[in-house]
Design a protein around this motif. Sequence first.
Motif, PDB file in Angstrom:
ATOM      1  N   MET A 193      45.440  44.050  33.733  1.00 44.30           N
ATOM      2  CA  MET A 193      44.487  43.200  34.422  1.00 44.30           C
ATOM      3  C   MET A 193      45.159  42.613  35.665  1.00 44.30           C
ATOM      4  SD  MET A 193      42.160  40.145  32.949  1.00 44.30           S
ATOM      5  CE  MET A 193      40.862  39.530  33.965  1.00 44.30           C
ATOM      6  N   ARG A 194      44.437  42.632  36.746  1.00 45.28           N
ATOM      7  CA  ARG A 194      44.920  42.085  38.013  1.00 45.28           C
ATOM      8  C   ARG A 194      44.805  40.561  37.986  1.00 45.28           C
ATOM      9  NH1 ARG A 194      43.032  44.501  43.808  1.00 45.28           N
ATOM     10  NH2 ARG A 194      44.523  43.348  45.061  1.00 45.28           N
ATOM     11  N   HIS A 195      45.723  39.905  38.684  1.00 51.52           N
ATOM     12  CA  HIS A 195      45.731  38.441  38.762  1.00 51.52           C
ATOM     13  C   HIS A 195      45.791  38.010  40.218  1.00 51.52           C
ATOM     14  CE1 HIS A 195      46.263  38.020  34.440  1.00 51.52           C
ATOM     15  NE2 HIS A 195      47.139  39.003  34.514  1.00 51.52           N
ATOM     16  N   PRO A 196      45.414  36.761  40.496  1.00 48.85           N
ATOM     17  CA  PRO A 196      45.523  36.257  41.872  1.00 48.85           C
ATOM     18  C   PRO A 196      46.955  36.417  42.400  1.00 48.85           C
ATOM     19  CG  PRO A 196      44.187  34.773  40.572  1.00 48.85           C
ATOM     20  CD  PRO A 196      44.777  35.786  39.609  1.00 48.85           C
TER      21      PRO A 196
ATOM     22  N   LEU B  47      40.538  34.961  46.120  1.00 46.54           N
ATOM     23  CA  LEU B  47      39.495  33.988  46.446  1.00 46.54           C
ATOM     24  C   LEU B  47      38.271  34.163  45.558  1.00 46.54           C
ATOM     25  CD1 LEU B  47      39.013  31.558  48.158  1.00 46.54           C
ATOM     26  CD2 LEU B  47      38.200  33.041  49.998  1.00 46.54           C
ATOM     27  N   MET B  48      37.960  35.399  45.161  1.00 41.07           N
ATOM     28  CA  MET B  48      36.833  35.592  44.235  1.00 41.07           C
ATOM     29  C   MET B  48      37.127  34.926  42.896  1.00 41.07           C
ATOM     30  SD  MET B  48      33.792  36.453  43.535  1.00 41.07           S
ATOM     31  CE  MET B  48      33.303  37.316  45.018  1.00 41.07           C
ATOM     32  N   ALA B  49      38.374  34.924  42.465  1.00 38.39           N
ATOM     33  CA  ALA B  49      38.733  34.228  41.227  1.00 38.39           C
ATOM     34  C   ALA B  49      38.388  32.749  41.348  1.00 38.39           C
ATOM     35  CB  ALA B  49      40.219  34.410  40.920  1.00 38.39           C
ATOM     36  N   LEU B  50      38.682  32.147  42.502  1.00 39.14           N
ATOM     37  CA  LEU B  50      38.357  30.737  42.734  1.00 39.14           C
ATOM     38  C   LEU B  50      36.849  30.530  42.816  1.00 39.14           C
ATOM     39  CD1 LEU B  50      39.383  27.850  43.333  1.00 39.14           C
ATOM     40  CD2 LEU B  50      39.419  28.500  45.763  1.00 39.14           C
TER      41      LEU B  50
ATOM     42  N   TYR C 175      26.071  39.712  45.598  1.00 39.15           N
ATOM     43  CA  TYR C 175      26.187  40.716  46.654  1.00 39.15           C
ATOM     44  C   TYR C 175      27.644  41.162  46.823  1.00 39.15           C
ATOM     45  CZ  TYR C 175      26.013  43.033  51.137  1.00 39.15           C
ATOM     46  OH  TYR C 175      26.142  43.967  52.133  1.00 39.15           O
ATOM     47  N   ILE C 176      28.557  40.211  46.881  1.00 37.50           N
ATOM     48  CA  ILE C 176      29.972  40.550  47.035  1.00 37.50           C
ATOM     49  C   ILE C 176      30.459  41.358  45.837  1.00 37.50           C
ATOM     50  CG2 ILE C 176      32.318  39.632  47.161  1.00 37.50           C
ATOM     51  CD1 ILE C 176      31.073  37.173  48.653  1.00 37.50           C
ATOM     52  N   LEU C 177      30.134  40.886  44.629  1.00 36.17           N
ATOM     53  CA  LEU C 177      30.578  41.609  43.429  1.00 36.17           C
ATOM     54  C   LEU C 177      30.012  43.013  43.372  1.00 36.17           C
ATOM     55  CD1 LEU C 177      30.339  38.804  40.715  1.00 36.17           C
ATOM     56  CD2 LEU C 177      32.424  39.731  41.745  1.00 36.17           C
TER      57      LEU C 177
ATOM     58  N   HIS D 117      37.400  40.974  37.317  1.00 36.47           N
ATOM     59  CA  HIS D 117      36.589  39.754  37.218  1.00 36.47           C
ATOM     60  C   HIS D 117      35.289  40.040  36.462  1.00 36.47           C
ATOM     61  CE1 HIS D 117      39.149  37.577  39.925  1.00 36.47           C
ATOM     62  NE2 HIS D 117      38.786  38.230  41.016  1.00 36.47           N
ATOM     63  N   ILE D 118      34.644  41.122  36.837  1.00 34.63           N
ATOM     64  CA  ILE D 118      33.359  41.479  36.226  1.00 34.63           C
ATOM     65  C   ILE D 118      33.536  41.731  34.731  1.00 34.63           C
ATOM     66  CG2 ILE D 118      31.523  43.212  36.182  1.00 34.63           C
ATOM     67  CD1 ILE D 118      32.074  43.528  39.280  1.00 34.63           C
ATOM     68  N   GLU D 119      34.550  42.480  34.377  1.00 32.76           N
ATOM     69  CA  GLU D 119      34.800  42.773  32.964  1.00 32.76           C
ATOM     70  C   GLU D 119      35.124  41.495  32.186  1.00 32.76           C
ATOM     71  OE1 GLU D 119      38.126  45.108  30.360  1.00 32.76           O
ATOM     72  OE2 GLU D 119      37.376  46.123  32.164  1.00 32.76           O
ATOM     73  N   TYR D 120      35.990  40.666  32.736  1.00 32.01           N
ATOM     74  CA  TYR D 120      36.407  39.431  32.057  1.00 32.01           C
ATOM     75  C   TYR D 120      35.211  38.515  31.778  1.00 32.01           C
ATOM     76  CZ  TYR D 120      38.722  34.924  31.312  1.00 32.01           C
ATOM     77  OH  TYR D 120      39.121  33.709  30.801  1.00 32.01           O
ATOM     78  N   TYR D 121      34.420  38.230  32.798  1.00 30.59           N
ATOM     79  CA  TYR D 121      33.301  37.298  32.630  1.00 30.59           C
ATOM     80  C   TYR D 121      32.099  37.927  31.926  1.00 30.59           C
ATOM     81  CZ  TYR D 121      35.464  33.535  35.281  1.00 30.59           C
ATOM     82  OH  TYR D 121      36.284  32.517  35.689  1.00 30.59           O
ATOM     83  N   SER D 122      32.071  39.242  31.794  1.00 28.43           N
ATOM     84  CA  SER D 122      30.963  39.901  31.080  1.00 28.43           C
ATOM     85  C   SER D 122      31.068  39.759  29.572  1.00 28.43           C
ATOM     86  CB  SER D 122      30.900  41.393  31.439  1.00 28.43           C
ATOM     87  OG  SER D 122      30.477  41.554  32.764  1.00 28.43           O
ATOM     88  N   CYS D 123      32.267  39.498  29.064  1.00 25.70           N
ATOM     89  CA  CYS D 123      32.478  39.325  27.616  1.00 25.70           C
ATOM     90  C   CYS D 123      31.868  40.483  26.830  1.00 25.70           C
ATOM     91  CB  CYS D 123      31.895  37.987  27.139  1.00 25.70           C
ATOM     92  SG  CYS D 123      32.660  36.545  27.886  1.00 25.70           S
ATOM     93  N   LEU D 124      32.199  41.677  27.223  1.00 23.73           N
ATOM     94  CA  LEU D 124      31.601  42.859  26.598  1.00 23.73           C
ATOM     95  C   LEU D 124      32.029  43.069  25.156  1.00 23.73           C
ATOM     96  CD1 LEU D 124      31.824  45.301  29.625  1.00 23.73           C
ATOM     97  CD2 LEU D 124      29.816  44.034  28.796  1.00 23.73           C
TER      98      LEU D 124
END
Length: 121
Positions: free
Chosen positions: A1-4, A57-60, A84-86, A96-103
Amino acid sequence: MRHPAREAINKFNKLLNLHEDPLMQDWEVECADALRIEEFINCYRTSASTDDERFTLMALILGSFEEYHGLETPKPEVWEKIRYILSTESKLHEDHIEYYSCLETEVPEEWFPITPFIRAV
């Protein structure tokens, strides 16, 4: 997983006048500010010039959107800017999408407040 990225964090701390404590674990959570989310989105559009900067910045922005969502119902135009950005940069923001999606769970009580929004991406 990528981090800031550290260089990007340093840039945005200066640019946005964010105060980072050396003992902070999660910059994007601890510096999140629901009242500044539109400022952060504008900064993304005007000052994030590398993938590391955009990812950081998207993480923030997402940390701030989560706080914002907890304060009130998000304004559709705020979410639309983030969506739109995502959507247009989905490969860059896939972590980010995977993390917050809680799949890993279909139990809404185990989701982030913004999970339904992110899943729509």
